[in-house]
Design a protein around this motif. Structure first.
Motif, PDB file in Angstrom:
ATOM      1  N   CYS A   1      -6.360   1.998   6.258  1.00 11.34           N
ATOM      2  CA  CYS A   1      -6.325   3.373   5.766  1.00 11.34           C
ATOM      3  C   CYS A   1      -6.580   3.407   4.261  1.00 11.34           C
ATOM      4  N   TYR A   2      -6.008   2.434   3.556  1.00  8.29           N
ATOM      5  CA  TYR A   2      -6.210   2.365   2.112  1.00  8.29           C
ATOM      6  C   TYR A   2      -7.673   2.090   1.781  1.00  8.29           C
TER       7      TYR A   2
ATOM      8  N   TYR B   1       0.869  -1.188   0.000  1.00  6.40           N
ATOM      9  CA  TYR B   1       0.000   0.000   0.000  1.00  6.40           C
ATOM     10  C   TYR B   1       0.903   1.234   0.000  1.00  6.40           C
TER      11      TYR B   1
ATOM     12  N   ILE C   1      -0.301   5.184   0.141  1.00 11.00           N
ATOM     13  CA  ILE C   1      -0.677   5.594   1.493  1.00 11.00           C
ATOM     14  C   ILE C   1       0.568   5.830   2.331  1.00 11.00           C
TER      15      ILE C   1
END
Length: 367
Positions: A302-303, A284, A287
């Motif tokens: 969060c992604y 990821y 991010i």
């Protein structure tokens, strides 16, 4: 960006303890049959990959809540990976600071611009392309982890000695103190970096000697060189596909934008869940570049929470490495990465200006 000491401690335990256990198992199995070693070595490589990923988090001070805990655990993980963690993380921070600004940072392979490439001789053009093929990451991985940190210390000390001898020859012993403290090394920028490099080398080389004595040099170096070579190669390949791909954001300094560099200059690497675990979710990557303070155990959530804002992120798979390997030149006029095949027909303008360079395999800061 909130760190959890409990989750961080659990990650260290479920990574370092199995890695040490696999070493013990591999040594015992090696005395029985070498044909039983490949699956064990494969697991050792994967756990070392995770050790490196957690060291990377410590370098960003994101794994644990306190800076001291990150420094201490990062140093331990650096010894396992044979990398001086403080010096590495300081260089890596420069990559984050300039991601997508190809005028200041040319990636892991010290890539050339199309203009610089055109100035190479035909032989050097072919050599440049050859040295940046995926297969070269195998010797490159061994060099990156095993040789380069030792070479850095040796060259740095030699540079200091040369500086001291030159100063003594010119001024004698009367200004000895000023001669010593006036030295500026190209291999480290602060005294803290020097001590990090020195102590890491002492610990790593000392462990080589002790383990070679305990298990035998043949068994130790056979296992160690194989694991470090494969793990280092994977490090380089993963980093490469996260930043070198078709359409990657690659601007000059004048109109460079940090947010676009993070989102469009970093890919999302679509990995199977088990491989995401071993790489501590560094796939990821956009991010991570938007905020390196997000610990690895929060990157996926969060992604997912912000997918609607990340439509410009390029999704890649490991199978795309071969295609991405073409994009090893930066076209400064169009602000994009281009395949080397589009430039081979360009006649060299001056065969004496630029020479093909080996990949740096590091993130050196520029003054």
């Amino acid at each position: 960006m909130k760190s959890s000491d409990r989750r961080a401690t659990y990650q260290i335990l479920n990574t370092v303890v199995p890695y040490i256990g696999l070493w013990v198992l591999a040594v015992k199995v090696a005395s029985i049959s070498l044909w039983l070693l490949p699956p064990i070595v494969g697991l050792m490589v994967l756990f070392l990959l995770r050790c490196f990923s957690l060291m990377h988090d410590c370098g960003h001070y994101s794994l644990f809540r306190s800076k001291q805990a990150n420094r201490l655990v990062g140093f331990m993980l650096g010894a396992i990976n044979a990398i001086p963690p403080y010096a590495w993380s300081r260089d890596h921070a420069y990559h984050h600071k300039t991601n997508g600004d190809w005028q200041r940072y040319r990636g892991i392979g010290d890539f050339l611009s199309t203009e610089e490439f055109a100035q190479l001789s035909a032989f050097d053009q072919k050599l440049y392309g050859l040295l940046r093929q995926p297969i070269v990451t195998l010797p490159g991985g061994f060099f990156y982890l095993v040789i380069q940190p030792r070479l850095t210390l040796i060259l740095g000390i030699c540079g200091f000695i040369r500086h001291g001898l030159t100063g003594l020859k010119s001024n004698g012993f009367k200004n000895f103190r000023s001669i010593v403290f006036s030295h500026k090394s190209e291999h480290w920028q602060t005294s803290v970096e020097f001590w990090d490099v020195l102590l890491n080398n002492v610990l790593v080389v000392g462990s080589w000697l002790i383990l070679s004595h305990l298990v035998g040099p043949g068994v130790f170096w056979g296992l160690y060189s194989t694991v470090m070579t494969l793990a280092g190669s994977i490090f380089i390949c993963v980093f490469f596909v996260q930043h070198n791909f078709e359409g990657a954001y690659a601007h000059n300094t004048a109109d460079w934008d940090y947010l676009r560099g993070a989102i469009e200059g970093s890919s999302y690497l679509d990995l199977p869940p088990w491989l995401r675990w071993f790489t501590a979710d560094i796939s990821y990557h956009s991010i991570h570049h938007l905020s390196e303070k997000i610990p690895n155990y929060s990157l996926a959530a969060c992604y997912q929470a912000n997918r609607h804002l990340l439509s410009e992120v390029t999704t890649l798979r490991l199978g795309d490495l071969r295609h991405c390997a073409q994009f090893i030149l930066w076209d400064a006029t169009t602000n994009q990465l281009v395949p080397i095949s589009t430039q081979l027909a360009v006649a060299p303008k001056n065969r004496n200006i630029v020479h093909a360079r080996l990949p740096k395999l590091t993130h050196r800061r520029k003054n």
